[in-house]
Design a protein around this motif. Sequence first.
Motif, PDB file in Angstrom:
ATOM      1  N   ILE A 246       0.912  -1.200  -0.062  1.00 58.38           N
ATOM      2  CA  ILE A 246      -0.085   0.006  -0.031  1.00 58.38           C
ATOM      3  C   ILE A 246       0.720   1.368  -0.060  1.00 58.38           C
ATOM      4  O   ILE A 246       1.801   1.400   0.702  1.00 58.38           O
ATOM      5  N   SER A 247       0.447   2.219  -0.723  1.00 63.30           N
ATOM      6  CA  SER A 247       1.173   3.572  -0.917  1.00 63.30           C
ATOM      7  C   SER A 247       0.222   4.832  -0.559  1.00 63.30           C
ATOM      8  O   SER A 247      -0.634   4.721  -1.308  1.00 63.30           O
ATOM      9  N   LEU A 248       0.478   5.345   0.620  1.00 63.25           N
ATOM     10  CA  LEU A 248      -0.443   6.508   0.812  1.00 63.25           C
ATOM     11  C   LEU A 248      -0.003   7.848   0.326  1.00 63.25           C
ATOM     12  O   LEU A 248       1.269   8.276   0.671  1.00 63.25           O
ATOM     13  N   GLY A 249      -0.739   8.574  -0.581  1.00 62.52           N
ATOM     14  CA  GLY A 249      -0.334   9.829  -1.202  1.00 62.52           C
ATOM     15  C   GLY A 249      -1.108  10.869  -0.516  1.00 62.52           C
ATOM     16  O   GLY A 249      -1.798  10.757   0.486  1.00 62.52           O
ATOM     17  N   PHE A 250      -0.741  12.127  -0.985  1.00 58.82           N
ATOM     18  CA  PHE A 250      -1.435  13.383  -0.653  1.00 58.82           C
ATOM     19  C   PHE A 250      -1.967  13.784  -1.414  1.00 58.82           C
ATOM     20  O   PHE A 250      -1.587  14.016  -2.912  1.00 58.82           O
ATOM     21  N   SER A 251      -3.288  14.407  -1.324  1.00 53.48           N
ATOM     22  CA  SER A 251      -4.171  15.271  -2.340  1.00 53.48           C
ATOM     23  C   SER A 251      -4.625  16.534  -1.767  1.00 53.48           C
ATOM     24  O   SER A 251      -5.619  16.679  -1.254  1.00 53.48           O
ATOM     25  N   PRO A 252      -3.701  17.671  -1.986  1.00 55.97           N
ATOM     26  CA  PRO A 252      -4.096  18.895  -1.616  1.00 55.97           C
ATOM     27  C   PRO A 252      -5.150  19.596  -2.502  1.00 55.97           C
ATOM     28  O   PRO A 252      -5.532  19.422  -3.488  1.00 55.97           O
TER      29      PRO A 252
ATOM     30  N   LEU B 194       5.655  11.294   0.229  1.00 52.17           N
ATOM     31  CA  LEU B 194       5.815  13.030   0.388  1.00 52.17           C
ATOM     32  C   LEU B 194       6.416  13.392  -0.694  1.00 52.17           C
ATOM     33  O   LEU B 194       6.542  14.992  -0.545  1.00 52.17           O
ATOM     34  N   ASP B 195       6.616  12.910  -1.860  1.00 51.55           N
ATOM     35  CA  ASP B 195       7.238  13.605  -2.825  1.00 51.55           C
ATOM     36  C   ASP B 195       6.265  14.812  -3.641  1.00 51.55           C
ATOM     37  O   ASP B 195       5.271  14.264  -3.970  1.00 51.55           O
ATOM     38  N   PRO B 196       6.742  15.815  -3.691  1.00 51.02           N
ATOM     39  CA  PRO B 196       5.676  16.943  -4.403  1.00 51.02           C
ATOM     40  C   PRO B 196       5.458  16.444  -5.814  1.00 51.02           C
ATOM     41  O   PRO B 196       4.125  16.708  -5.979  1.00 51.02           O
ATOM     42  N   ASN B 197       6.206  15.774  -6.486  1.00 52.39           N
ATOM     43  CA  ASN B 197       5.790  15.308  -7.775  1.00 52.39           C
ATOM     44  C   ASN B 197       4.634  14.335  -7.765  1.00 52.39           C
ATOM     45  O   ASN B 197       3.974  14.200  -8.796  1.00 52.39           O
TER      46      ASN B 197
ATOM     47  N   GLY C 130       5.910  25.157  14.760  1.00 49.37           N
ATOM     48  CA  GLY C 130       7.030  24.790  14.011  1.00 49.37           C
ATOM     49  C   GLY C 130       7.046  23.497  13.445  1.00 49.37           C
ATOM     50  O   GLY C 130       7.298  23.292  12.161  1.00 49.37           O
ATOM     51  N   ILE C 131       6.305  22.290  13.808  1.00 46.75           N
ATOM     52  CA  ILE C 131       6.292  21.022  13.154  1.00 46.75           C
ATOM     53  C   ILE C 131       5.243  21.166  12.192  1.00 46.75           C
ATOM     54  O   ILE C 131       5.369  20.910  11.024  1.00 46.75           O
ATOM     55  N   VAL C 132       3.964  21.502  12.424  1.00 46.11           N
ATOM     56  CA  VAL C 132       3.122  21.804  11.227  1.00 46.11           C
ATOM     57  C   VAL C 132       3.616  22.822  10.350  1.00 46.11           C
ATOM     58  O   VAL C 132       3.118  22.315   9.078  1.00 46.11           O
ATOM     59  N   GLY C 133       4.034  23.786  10.684  1.00 46.51           N
ATOM     60  CA  GLY C 133       4.613  24.671   9.528  1.00 46.51           C
ATOM     61  C   GLY C 133       5.461  24.000   8.775  1.00 46.51           C
ATOM     62  O   GLY C 133       5.627  24.109   7.462  1.00 46.51           O
ATOM     63  N   ARG C 134       6.346  23.085   9.268  1.00 55.25           N
ATOM     64  CA  ARG C 134       7.263  22.503   8.486  1.00 55.25           C
ATOM     65  C   ARG C 134       6.687  21.363   7.359  1.00 55.25           C
ATOM     66  O   ARG C 134       7.003  21.203   6.223  1.00 55.25           O
ATOM     67  N   ILE C 135       5.689  20.609   8.019  1.00 55.71           N
ATOM     68  CA  ILE C 135       4.934  19.714   7.336  1.00 55.71           C
ATOM     69  C   ILE C 135       4.373  20.419   6.047  1.00 55.71           C
ATOM     70  O   ILE C 135       4.181  20.072   4.873  1.00 55.71           O
ATOM     71  N   SER C 136       3.508  21.711   6.406  1.00 55.04           N
ATOM     72  CA  SER C 136       2.908  22.409   5.509  1.00 55.04           C
ATOM     73  C   SER C 136       3.958  22.725   4.267  1.00 55.04           C
ATOM     74  O   SER C 136       3.474  22.648   2.966  1.00 55.04           O
ATOM     75  N   TYR C 137       5.067  23.196   4.777  1.00 61.52           N
ATOM     76  CA  TYR C 137       6.145  23.610   3.416  1.00 61.52           C
ATOM     77  C   TYR C 137       6.389  22.385   2.693  1.00 61.52           C
ATOM     78  O   TYR C 137       6.516  22.377   1.374  1.00 61.52           O
ATOM     79  N   ARG C 138       6.498  21.224   3.348  1.00 64.39           N
ATOM     80  CA  ARG C 138       6.726  20.071   2.636  1.00 64.39           C
ATOM     81  C   ARG C 138       5.541  19.543   1.811  1.00 64.39           C
ATOM     82  O   ARG C 138       5.867  18.865   0.662  1.00 64.39           O
ATOM     83  N   LEU C 139       4.340  19.727   2.120  1.00 59.05           N
ATOM     84  CA  LEU C 139       3.141  19.293   1.580  1.00 59.05           C
ATOM     85  C   LEU C 139       2.794  20.410   0.580  1.00 59.05           C
ATOM     86  O   LEU C 139       1.402  20.815   0.863  1.00 59.05           O
ATOM     87  N   GLY C 140       3.517  20.839  -0.277  1.00 62.96           N
ATOM     88  CA  GLY C 140       3.065  21.978  -1.215  1.00 62.96           C
ATOM     89  C   GLY C 140       2.550  23.338  -0.667  1.00 62.96           C
ATOM     90  O   GLY C 140       1.902  24.012  -1.314  1.00 62.96           O
ATOM     91  N   HIS C 141       3.072  23.661   0.538  1.00 57.31           N
ATOM     92  CA  HIS C 141       2.908  25.038   1.172  1.00 57.31           C
ATOM     93  C   HIS C 141       1.230  25.007   1.111  1.00 57.31           C
ATOM     94  O   HIS C 141       0.781  26.063   1.035  1.00 57.31           O
TER      95      HIS C 141
END
Length: 402
Positions: A173-179, A260-263, A354-365
């Motif tokens: 299983i691979s979980l991706g992100f959908s902003p 978590l790869d932005p691509n 700090g933590i959520v800000g870093r994650i938001s930055y990683r997840l496409g701002h």
Amino acid sequence: MITALLITWLFIVGIQLIFILLVYSRTAFYRQPDRNDSLLPPVPSGKSTAQTPVQRGITVVVCARNEWENLTELLPMLNDQIYPLFEVLVMDDRSTDGTKLFLENEIAHLSRVRFIRIEKEHEHVTPKKYALTIAIKKASYPTVLLTDADCRPASTDWLAGMVAPMETGTKDISLGFSPYEPQPGFLNLLIRSETLFTAIQYFSLALAGSPYMGVGRNLAYRTSVFFDNKGFYTHKNVVGGDDDLFINEVATCSNTAICLDPNTFMWSKPKTTWTDWRLQKRRHLNVGKYYKSGNKFRLGLLTGSHVLNWLLALAVGLIVLVHELLHTSFTASEWLLLLAGTGLFIVRKLAFWGIVGRISYRLGHTVHWATIPFIDLLLAVYYGLAGIKTLFRRRKKRLYWR
């Protein structure tokens, strides 16, 4: 009573700090494996090195009902994905908007795309789960990658990136992100904030060894996992849950990876009216009660402590104000607890930022870092109201997936 309130506040803030520093931080500082490292994978113990091209192929599944306009944009993007062997399977679920004619007459130039038309609804299973079940049965390849018609891949490497964690053969299983796409307005901010925090939860808990959900807009798994667990059988009549309830049943600490790869992000169009958004959230909240007990406990502790963190802070603030107005003082132990609680609350606030800000930055701002302190409070209000509404919800009319 004041002492008990302050001790409870300290306890709740402590729980929040543990989640932020020991769970959320896993996503904030996660190192995504280099995709090139998985192209020539090591051999899993007890498994053959030989993989035929068909075994490495991917079937991208798109279930659509009255999505003609979206399909005209999405299908060329999916057809142009860079991967050695894949197909795009569109499930046309009784569309009446011209989707059938479009698929029959306008996609011949898209060599990777084929479609199946569903002509009627079946009483024994909800429409989308039926469409997905047929798609998985008819898939040409043993791995499916799911998305929706109103989504758009971030790049032509979306497919390759999403299945890369599964290339070694150790993950199923691979979980991706959908902003959601940013748009003006408070509703859009709330949607993006809630989506970000949901992703933080399911990514972080997966990394902590307790995967519990994925989103069907960007989710990959092997068809063998589906068939070995009888597909959607245990929740076939529940509207929704084709993604999170299924993953809740089959995901384990050893068979699940995150991406978590932005691509690999799959951008989605957000709801633009409060009515549409509330209907969408009703479908999502409707399936939460079917989660495993352990998952419900962890999520309840996580969101409950988030709400109480702010609610108790407000109560403590009111008590301090009343003491000031009445010119009364706290005892020495109460002062000590008040200072400790206030200090821990501030530490928790900064850690969340700090933590959520870093994650938001990683997840496409997903959200701007400067808005995170406000979003912290906004989510507490949202979760509190959603919890109250869930407790007092009456029997509603039937929900539909589209």
